[in-house]
Design a protein around this motif. Structure first.
Motif, PDB file in Angstrom:
ATOM      1  N   THR A 293       0.859  -1.183   0.000  1.00 17.10           N
ATOM      2  CA  THR A 293       0.000   0.000   0.000  1.00 17.10           C
ATOM      3  C   THR A 293       0.895   1.234   0.000  1.00 17.10           C
ATOM      4  O   THR A 293       2.095   1.126   0.271  1.00 17.10           O
ATOM      5  N   PRO A 294       0.351   2.415  -0.270  1.00 16.50           N
ATOM      6  CA  PRO A 294       1.157   3.639  -0.304  1.00 16.50           C
ATOM      7  C   PRO A 294       1.400   4.264   1.067  1.00 16.50           C
ATOM      8  O   PRO A 294       1.868   5.400   1.159  1.00 16.50           O
ATOM      9  N   GLN A 295       1.114   3.558   2.146  1.00 17.21           N
ATOM     10  CA  GLN A 295       1.168   4.157   3.475  1.00 17.21           C
ATOM     11  C   GLN A 295       2.572   4.555   3.939  1.00 17.21           C
ATOM     12  O   GLN A 295       2.698   5.316   4.889  1.00 17.21           O
ATOM     13  N   ALA A 296       3.604   4.064   3.297  1.00 19.09           N
ATOM     14  CA  ALA A 296       4.968   4.372   3.734  1.00 19.09           C
ATOM     15  C   ALA A 296       5.399   5.785   3.347  1.00 19.09           C
ATOM     16  O   ALA A 296       6.437   6.262   3.805  1.00 19.09           O
ATOM     17  N   LYS A 297       4.627   6.453   2.514  1.00 20.56           N
ATOM     18  CA  LYS A 297       5.000   7.805   2.090  1.00 20.56           C
ATOM     19  C   LYS A 297       3.801   8.745   2.223  1.00 20.56           C
ATOM     20  O   LYS A 297       2.657   8.323   2.426  1.00 20.56           O
ATOM     21  N   ALA A 298       4.072  10.025   2.094  1.00 21.02           N
ATOM     22  CA  ALA A 298       3.005  11.026   2.150  1.00 21.02           C
ATOM     23  C   ALA A 298       2.229  11.036   0.842  1.00 21.02           C
ATOM     24  O   ALA A 298       2.789  10.781  -0.227  1.00 21.02           O
ATOM     25  N   ARG A 299       0.930  11.320   0.923  1.00 21.97           N
ATOM     26  CA  ARG A 299       0.115  11.368  -0.291  1.00 21.97           C
ATOM     27  C   ARG A 299      -1.068  12.300  -0.079  1.00 21.97           C
ATOM     28  O   ARG A 299      -1.724  12.257   0.966  1.00 21.97           O
ATOM     29  N   PRO A 300      -1.350  13.152  -1.056  1.00 20.95           N
ATOM     30  CA  PRO A 300      -2.538  14.008  -0.992  1.00 20.95           C
ATOM     31  C   PRO A 300      -3.784  13.200  -1.321  1.00 20.95           C
ATOM     32  O   PRO A 300      -3.718  12.207  -2.048  1.00 20.95           O
ATOM     33  N   PHE A 301      -4.923  13.625  -0.788  1.00 22.24           N
ATOM     34  CA  PHE A 301      -6.162  12.882  -1.024  1.00 22.24           C
ATOM     35  C   PHE A 301      -7.341  13.815  -0.844  1.00 22.24           C
ATOM     36  O   PHE A 301      -7.319  14.704   0.014  1.00 22.24           O
ATOM     37  N   SER A 302      -8.376  13.637  -1.651  1.00 21.74           N
ATOM     38  CA  SER A 302      -9.591  14.452  -1.560  1.00 21.74           C
ATOM     39  C   SER A 302     -10.778  13.530  -1.326  1.00 21.74           C
ATOM     40  O   SER A 302     -11.381  13.025  -2.279  1.00 21.74           O
ATOM     41  N   PRO A 303     -11.138  13.268  -0.076  1.00 26.06           N
ATOM     42  CA  PRO A 303     -12.205  12.302   0.207  1.00 26.06           C
ATOM     43  C   PRO A 303     -13.600  12.861  -0.048  1.00 26.06           C
ATOM     44  O   PRO A 303     -13.867  14.042   0.170  1.00 26.06           O
ATOM     45  N   HIS A 304     -14.474  11.983  -0.517  1.00 23.65           N
ATOM     46  CA  HIS A 304     -15.893  12.308  -0.612  1.00 23.65           C
ATOM     47  C   HIS A 304     -16.629  11.833   0.638  1.00 23.65           C
ATOM     48  O   HIS A 304     -17.712  12.323   0.945  1.00 23.65           O
ATOM     49  N   LEU A 305     -16.041  10.854   1.340  1.00 17.66           N
ATOM     50  CA  LEU A 305     -16.657  10.283   2.526  1.00 17.66           C
ATOM     51  C   LEU A 305     -15.548   9.757   3.432  1.00 17.66           C
ATOM     52  O   LEU A 305     -14.499   9.309   2.945  1.00 17.66           O
ATOM     53  N   VAL A 306     -15.775   9.784   4.753  1.00 22.24           N
ATOM     54  CA  VAL A 306     -14.789   9.301   5.714  1.00 22.24           C
ATOM     55  C   VAL A 306     -15.410   8.202   6.566  1.00 22.24           C
ATOM     56  O   VAL A 306     -16.517   8.362   7.093  1.00 22.24           O
ATOM     57  N   LEU A 307     -14.710   7.086   6.686  1.00 24.75           N
ATOM     58  CA  LEU A 307     -15.087   6.006   7.596  1.00 24.75           C
ATOM     59  C   LEU A 307     -14.138   6.071   8.781  1.00 24.75           C
ATOM     60  O   LEU A 307     -12.918   5.958   8.614  1.00 24.75           O
ATOM     61  N   VAL A 308     -14.688   6.254   9.979  1.00 26.89           N
ATOM     62  CA  VAL A 308     -13.862   6.424  11.173  1.00 26.89           C
ATOM     63  C   VAL A 308     -13.916   5.158  12.023  1.00 26.89           C
ATOM     64  O   VAL A 308     -14.995   4.744  12.462  1.00 26.89           O
ATOM     65  N   ARG A 309     -12.728   4.554  12.262  1.00 27.52           N
ATOM     66  CA  ARG A 309     -12.663   3.339  13.071  1.00 27.52           C
ATOM     67  C   ARG A 309     -11.688   3.469  14.249  1.00 27.52           C
ATOM     68  O   ARG A 309     -11.374   2.484  14.911  1.00 27.52           O
ATOM     69  N   ASN A 310     -11.198   4.670  14.496  1.00 26.23           N
ATOM     70  CA  ASN A 310     -10.333   4.942  15.656  1.00 26.23           C
ATOM     71  C   ASN A 310     -10.934   6.047  16.502  1.00 26.23           C
ATOM     72  O   ASN A 310     -11.613   6.944  15.984  1.00 26.23           O
ATOM     73  N   GLU A 311     -10.647   6.002  17.806  1.00 27.00           N
ATOM     74  CA  GLU A 311     -11.097   7.062  18.703  1.00 27.00           C
ATOM     75  C   GLU A 311     -10.411   8.383  18.345  1.00 27.00           C
ATOM     76  O   GLU A 311      -9.214   8.407  18.043  1.00 27.00           O
ATOM     77  N   THR A 312     -11.167   9.463  18.389  1.00 30.18           N
ATOM     78  CA  THR A 312     -10.612  10.788  18.102  1.00 30.18           C
ATOM     79  C   THR A 312      -9.728  11.275  19.244  1.00 30.18           C
ATOM     80  O   THR A 312      -8.667  11.867  19.022  1.00 30.18           O
ATOM     81  N   ARG A 313     -10.154  11.011  20.456  1.00 34.35           N
ATOM     82  CA  ARG A 313      -9.448  11.479  21.648  1.00 34.35           C
ATOM     83  C   ARG A 313      -8.953  10.270  22.420  1.00 34.35           C
ATOM     84  O   ARG A 313      -9.732   9.476  22.939  1.00 34.35           O
ATOM     85  N   GLN A 314      -7.641  10.139  22.514  1.00 34.64           N
ATOM     86  CA  GLN A 314      -7.038   8.962  23.129  1.00 34.64           C
ATOM     87  C   GLN A 314      -6.277   9.370  24.386  1.00 34.64           C
ATOM     88  O   GLN A 314      -6.544  10.410  24.969  1.00 34.64           O
ATOM     89  N   LEU A 315      -5.327   8.555  24.802  1.00 34.37           N
ATOM     90  CA  LEU A 315      -4.607   8.840  26.039  1.00 34.37           C
ATOM     91  C   LEU A 315      -3.574   9.945  25.848  1.00 34.37           C
ATOM     92  O   LEU A 315      -3.014  10.112  24.764  1.00 34.37           O
ATOM     93  N   GLY A 316      -3.304  10.665  26.929  1.00 41.73           N
ATOM     94  CA  GLY A 316      -2.244  11.664  26.916  1.00 41.73           C
ATOM     95  C   GLY A 316      -2.477  12.760  25.900  1.00 41.73           C
ATOM     96  O   GLY A 316      -3.561  13.326  25.787  1.00 41.73           O
ATOM     97  N   ALA A 317      -1.405  13.036  25.142  1.00 39.87           N
ATOM     98  CA  ALA A 317      -1.455  14.128  24.161  1.00 39.87           C
ATOM     99  C   ALA A 317      -2.090  13.708  22.841  1.00 39.87           C
ATOM    100  O   ALA A 317      -2.171  14.512  21.913  1.00 39.87           O
ATOM    101  N   ASN A 318      -2.532  12.478  22.747  1.00 36.59           N
ATOM    102  CA  ASN A 318      -3.139  11.991  21.503  1.00 36.59           C
ATOM    103  C   ASN A 318      -4.596  12.448  21.418  1.00 36.59           C
ATOM    104  O   ASN A 318      -5.535  11.667  21.523  1.00 36.59           O
ATOM    105  N   ASP A 319      -4.743  13.720  21.202  1.00 39.49           N
ATOM    106  CA  ASP A 319      -6.057  14.365  21.132  1.00 39.49           C
ATOM    107  C   ASP A 319      -6.181  15.028  19.767  1.00 39.49           C
ATOM    108  O   ASP A 319      -5.458  15.974  19.453  1.00 39.49           O
ATOM    109  N   PHE A 320      -7.093  14.513  18.942  1.00 37.94           N
ATOM    110  CA  PHE A 320      -7.189  14.977  17.557  1.00 37.94           C
ATOM    111  C   PHE A 320      -8.522  15.661  17.277  1.00 37.94           C
ATOM    112  O   PHE A 320      -9.034  15.615  16.155  1.00 37.94           O
ATOM    113  N   ARG A 321      -9.048  16.314  18.286  1.00 35.25           N
ATOM    114  CA  ARG A 321     -10.304  17.046  18.088  1.00 35.25           C
ATOM    115  C   ARG A 321     -10.147  18.139  17.041  1.00 35.25           C
ATOM    116  O   ARG A 321     -11.097  18.444  16.315  1.00 35.25           O
TER     117      ARG A 321
END
Length: 385
Positions: free
Chosen positions: A98-126
């Motif tokens: 997959t292309p995950q090893a490098k940076a890539r631009p993307f323009s989504p029409h829809l987002v599927l979320v399967r991870n918590e937005t706000r996690q432990l410590g500083a892992n806050d992605f609000r």
């Protein structure tokens, strides 16, 4: 700006470089793009899951997958033809082929979320969540429900609405008290109890408190945490239940701890799929209506030694799947996404607008421009008379 962001923006798209992105630039303009927020060592391969899939109008589906921390975005006004400029950074745990090893631009029409937005410590992605909401990109679950799940007391407040509507007998919610700060902790319910601190999930931030003396010790710790807390009755349980709902598909599981932990939903446990009883279906269907509706939810229930059942909490879009059924359930999530595309985008899935209903039947007030034009016409009529 991050170096990889500049590189991704400046990089020309190579139509043959990736296994899952071998689409010409002409074809790419006609694809439907899905961003899946799912990462970590246990992440599912959504590139493979959607490989070869098309929308109901025959458009090829292109998937990009990454974590909250991988995302850099800029959101524009909703009327913009490009409401979101997004770049995914290299993943810490890239999937093979997959292309995950490098940076890539993307323009989504829809987002599927399967991870918590706000996690432990500083892992806050609000702040990233707010960007998606600002841009108006639709998501599964909805951004409104994900926003509501940022704080546990907000979710419990929605459950209390259901309890008041149907009664404790038919919606048996565990008793709980809420304290804005350590200074407000006045617990009058029976001991032992479970104190939950802040927003944390998956067993974190929970303390079993046996008596008032131990509660005073907990209050001294809360004074340093600068967090709200809740306290609820501790149920001596034989096992717990997880009721899972993905779209209209439902399962019920019995989980029995074998690790000896009082937290029946953490540690090592035996998981057994059981009969979906009418009350389990009822609880899940009603909980799924919270926050305007949720496609993916799980309801956690604890079963006391006398067989009495208590609803503990409801989890949303990031709900985990039973390992024995994960492959099948991920297929169900994929089918759910395809169905939602047909609902949100009935005619042109790659359109920047998800508005599907006409406003022609509404009696809308005149705009400022229409009002000026009407006044000019009236003036011209008077002058010609």
């Amino acid at each position: 700006m991050y170096k990889w962001v500049k590189e991704a923006i400046g990089r020309k798209e190579d139509s043959k470089s990736e296994d899952y992105h071998a689409v010409s630039s002409t074809a790419k303009a006609k694809t439907f793009n899905i961003l899946v927020i799912d990462s970590g060592r246990q992440q599912h391969n959504w590139y493979s899951e959607f490989q070869g899939a098309t929308t109901h109008t025959g458009q090829p589906i292109v998937v990009e997958q990454g974590s909250w921390e991988d995302i850099r975005l800029t959101a524009f006004e909703c009327e913009s033809s490009i409401p979101l400029s997004l770049v995914l950074g290299p993943s810490r745990f890239p999937l093979e082929h997959t292309p995950q090893a490098k940076a890539r631009p993307f323009s989504p029409h829809l987002v599927l979320v399967r991870n918590e937005t706000r996690q432990l410590g500083a892992n806050d992605f609000r702040h990233i969540l707010f960007g998606f909401m600002y841009a108006g990109i639709p998501a599964i679950n909805s951004w409104e429900s994900i926003y509501g799940h940022l704080e546990r007391p907000v979710v419990f407040a929605e459950l209390k609405k259901l309890q008041r509507k149907f009664g404790q007998e038919h919606f048996p919610l565990v008793s709980q008290a809420y304290f804005p700060s350590f200074q407000d902790v006045q617990y009058y319910m029976p001991f032992p109890c479970v104190v939950k601190v802040g927003h944390a999930h998956a067993g974190y931030g929970k303390i079993l408190v046996k008596d008032h003396k131990q509660m005073e010790d907990v209050k001294s710790v809360l004074a340093l945490a600068n967090q709200y807390s809740t306290a609820e009755r501790f149920v001596v349980a034989t096992h717990d239940l997880r009721i899972q709902r993905i779209g209209n598909h439902m399962r019920a599981y019995k989980r029995t701890s074998v690790s000896g932990s009082w937290k029946t939903n953490t540690g090592t446990s035996m998981i057994e799929e059981i009969e979906m009883k009418p009350r389990y279906r009822f609880w899940a269907e009603e909980a799924a209506k919270m926050f305007g509706g949720m496609d993916i939810i799980t309801v956690d229930v604890v079963v006391a030694e006398d067989g009495e059942e208590f609803i503990l909490e409801v989890n949303g879009t990031a709900s985990g799947l039973a390992p024995s059924r994960a492959e099948e359930d991920n297929h169900i999530i994929r089918d759910l996404v395809l169905q939602r595309i047909s609902t949100l985008f009935p005619q042109d899935p790659s359109s920047s607008s998800t508005t599907t209903t006409s406003n022609s039947h509404l009696q809308l007030p005149l705009t400022a421009k229409q009002e000026r034009e009407l006044q000019e016409q009236q003036q011209e009529t008077r002058e010609t008379q």
